[in-house]
Design a protein around this motif. Sequence first.
Motif, short mmCIF file in Angstrom:
data_model
loop_
_atom_site.label_atom_id
_atom_site.label_comp_id
_atom_site.label_asym_id
_atom_site.label_seq_id
_atom_site.Cartn_x
_atom_site.Cartn_y
_atom_site.Cartn_z
N GLU A 4 20.00 58.38 9.16
CA GLU A 4 21.29 58.42 9.79
C GLU A 4 22.08 59.45 9.61
OE1 GLU A 4 23.99 56.31 6.30
OE2 GLU A 4 22.78 54.93 7.35
N ASN A 5 21.68 60.48 8.61
CA ASN A 5 22.29 61.53 8.32
C ASN A 5 21.68 62.85 9.19
OD1 ASN A 5 24.24 60.72 6.91
ND2 ASN A 5 22.91 60.46 5.15
N GLU A 7 19.89 64.21 13.21
CA GLU A 7 19.44 63.92 14.51
C GLU A 7 18.42 65.28 14.61
OE1 GLU A 7 22.93 64.00 16.92
OE2 GLU A 7 24.23 63.44 15.19
N VAL A 14 20.21 68.26 13.55
CA VAL A 14 21.69 68.32 13.01
C VAL A 14 21.96 67.40 11.88
CG1 VAL A 14 24.12 67.68 13.71
CG2 VAL A 14 22.69 68.71 15.49
N ASN A 16 24.46 65.41 9.59
CA ASN A 16 25.54 65.03 9.57
C ASN A 16 26.31 64.94 8.16
OD1 ASN A 16 25.79 64.51 12.42
ND2 ASN A 16 24.16 62.80 12.21
N ALA A 18 29.64 63.82 6.29
CA ALA A 18 30.93 63.23 6.70
C ALA A 18 31.91 63.94 5.66
CB ALA A 18 30.78 61.75 6.18
N GLY A 87 32.15 68.24 9.99
CA GLY A 87 31.13 67.13 9.65
C GLY A 87 29.81 67.21 10.09
N ARG A 88 29.26 68.57 10.76
CA ARG A 88 27.85 68.53 11.31
C ARG A 88 27.64 70.13 10.88
NH1 ARG A 88 27.77 67.33 17.23
NH2 ARG A 88 29.54 68.31 17.24
N LYS A 90 24.25 72.50 12.07
CA LYS A 90 23.20 72.68 13.23
C LYS A 90 22.16 73.61 12.45
CE LYS A 90 21.57 74.83 17.50
NZ LYS A 90 22.22 75.64 18.70
N SER A 145 20.86 69.71 2.59
CA SER A 145 21.54 68.52 2.98
C SER A 145 22.25 68.27 1.76
CB SER A 145 20.82 67.55 3.53
OG SER A 145 21.78 66.53 3.98
N LYS A 149 26.41 67.95 0.64
CA LYS A 149 26.99 66.67 0.49
C LYS A 149 27.66 66.60 -1.03
CE LYS A 149 23.72 64.08 3.39
NZ LYS A 149 22.76 63.08 3.29
#
Length: 156
Positions: A4-5, A7, A14, A16, A18, A87-88, A90, A145, A149
């Motif tokens: 889910e985090n 793509e 990407v 994600n 939050a 929030g993203r 690349k 990532s 976070k």
Amino acid sequence: MDAENVEVRKNYIVLNIANKTSKQLYDESIKFINKNYKNPDEVIKGKTEGEYLKFVTYAPHFINVKNGLAKVPFNVEYTTELSFKDGRVKYEIIDLRIFNDSNYTLNITGGGISFFIFNKKGELKKEETKIDIENYFNKNISILSDFLKGENSENW
């Protein structure tokens, strides 16, 4: 890394992240490089605050490639480009060179006596090598990532 985090889009992914602005993500990426690279000023090859960051990574003995009965160590040098939006992030590898100490390169496709993962017909010839490369990059993406976070807790 949970799906889910992330793509997958064409030749980049990407992340994600939050509740972080593009400026915060950029600043955290700079901190990540400062913490994880011996000479951060030398590896950063381009930057625009809050928008864009490009850096080079060199990893000796990146993977071992089976060649007959022996395994040959290969190094890697690659350029990562990060682009930031609220929030993203690349994440894209824009240049990749895999080579051994004898300066033979490992190519994604090829034939003959060179090292290659897929033959000219697109058939996978070195599955273990492909998996090792994927695992290396997946691990590094996951580490970045988690850092972005704030999941890089250090207990000291």
